[in-house]
Design a protein around this motif. Structure first.
Motif, PDB file in Angstrom:
ATOM      1  N   THR A 211     -24.736  27.491  -3.877  1.00  0.00           N
ATOM      2  CA  THR A 211     -23.795  27.190  -2.791  1.00  0.00           C
ATOM      3  C   THR A 211     -22.588  28.119  -2.857  1.00  0.00           C
ATOM      4  O   THR A 211     -21.977  28.420  -1.838  1.00  0.00           O
ATOM      5  N   HIS A 212     -22.248  28.536  -4.089  1.00  0.00           N
ATOM      6  CA  HIS A 212     -21.174  29.512  -4.301  1.00  0.00           C
ATOM      7  C   HIS A 212     -21.272  30.032  -5.723  1.00  0.00           C
ATOM      8  O   HIS A 212     -22.150  29.608  -6.479  1.00  0.00           O
ATOM      9  N   GLY A 213     -20.357  30.952  -6.071  1.00  0.00           N
ATOM     10  CA  GLY A 213     -20.543  31.691  -7.311  1.00  0.00           C
ATOM     11  C   GLY A 213     -19.789  31.203  -8.522  1.00  0.00           C
ATOM     12  O   GLY A 213     -19.747  31.912  -9.528  1.00  0.00           O
ATOM     13  N   HIS A 214     -19.197  30.007  -8.470  1.00  0.00           N
ATOM     14  CA  HIS A 214     -18.479  29.526  -9.654  1.00  0.00           C
ATOM     15  C   HIS A 214     -19.456  29.201 -10.784  1.00  0.00           C
ATOM     16  O   HIS A 214     -20.579  28.746 -10.556  1.00  0.00           O
ATOM     17  N   TRP A 215     -18.954  29.411 -11.997  1.00  0.00           N
ATOM     18  CA  TRP A 215     -19.785  29.315 -13.188  1.00  0.00           C
ATOM     19  C   TRP A 215     -20.542  27.992 -13.280  1.00  0.00           C
ATOM     20  O   TRP A 215     -21.709  27.956 -13.686  1.00  0.00           O
ATOM     21  N   ASP A 216     -19.870  26.916 -12.904  1.00  0.00           N
ATOM     22  CA  ASP A 216     -20.505  25.598 -13.082  1.00  0.00           C
ATOM     23  C   ASP A 216     -21.651  25.381 -12.092  1.00  0.00           C
ATOM     24  O   ASP A 216     -22.307  24.339 -12.134  1.00  0.00           O
TER      25      ASP A 216
END
Ligand SMILES: [Zn+2]
Ligand SMILES: [Zn+2]
Length: 212
Positions: free
Chosen positions: A57-62
């Protein structure tokens, strides 16, 4: 079309990871494999699934932490919006540093970019990409029939934080109002963190979406 979902909570933040699959073909997409790759892959094997897409959904680590593991085990390409793609290769941008994660060794991953209106076919399922930036520059949501995987754009009674790099509050509110609220009240929202909700409930009760 018949779909089924396996919900897992993964990684240090308990991020919601979803295995979405076509019950006819057993073809599956893993949405936001944020960590605990072994746990996710156990479910893949146990349920006799064939993962053909890794969706971010997006590129954040979690949300991306087990991308490479999943790709190694399944061979499936990673799908992410162009504007969040740099986060796949930069532990500072993806906040992996901020979360105290060890940087992964730089390695090639097979990555395809997605944009508003794209349709991904997983067996007999059709997944529509909605561009919902604001929490991150390249945030997307995935619409499958009356299910919406909203990432960190929309949560039950809340919205994603906008104080991180590339975040923007007015952009996020506009994304939700223009892309998500027009969906039918019964649309089930499966967010990146916390419990599921519906578009109708959030239109009525989400304090960030009140039109005053
Ligand atoms: Zn996020
Ligand atoms: Zn998150």
């Amino acid at each position: 079309m018949e779909q089924n979902i396996i919900h897992l909570q993964v990684g240090p933040l308990g991020t919601n990871c979803y295995l979405l699959f076509c019950t006819t073909t057993r073809k599956a997409a893993v949405i936001d494999p944020g960590g605990d790759g072994e746990l996710i892959f156990q479910q893949v094997k146990k349920n006799n699934l064939e993962v053909v897409a890794i969706l971010n959904t997006h590129g954040h680590w979690d949300h991306i932490g087990a991308n490479k593991q999943m790709q190694k085990w399944t061979g499936a390409p990673i799908y992410i919006h162009q504007l969040d793609k740099p986060m796949l290769y930069d532990t500072r941008l993806s906040l992996a540093d901020w979360l105290g994660e060890e940087p992964e060794e730089a390695g090639e991953v097979i990555c395809k970019t997605i944009a508003e209106g794209d349709i991904l076919e997983i067996g007999q399922l059709k997944i529509e990409v909605l561009f919902t930036p604001g929490h991150s520059p390249g945030g997307v949501s995935f619409l499958v029939g009356d299910l919406l995987f909203s990432g960190d754009a929309l949560f039950q009674r809340s919205i994603g934080r906008t104080d991180l790099a590339g975040g923007d509050f007015p952009t996020l509110i506009r994304s939700i109002k223009e892309k998500i609220l027009p969906l039918s009240d019964d649309t089930v929202v499966l967010p990146g963190h916390g419990p599921l909700t519906t578009v109708g409930e959030e239109r009525s009760y989400n304090p960030y979406l009140r039109t005053t």
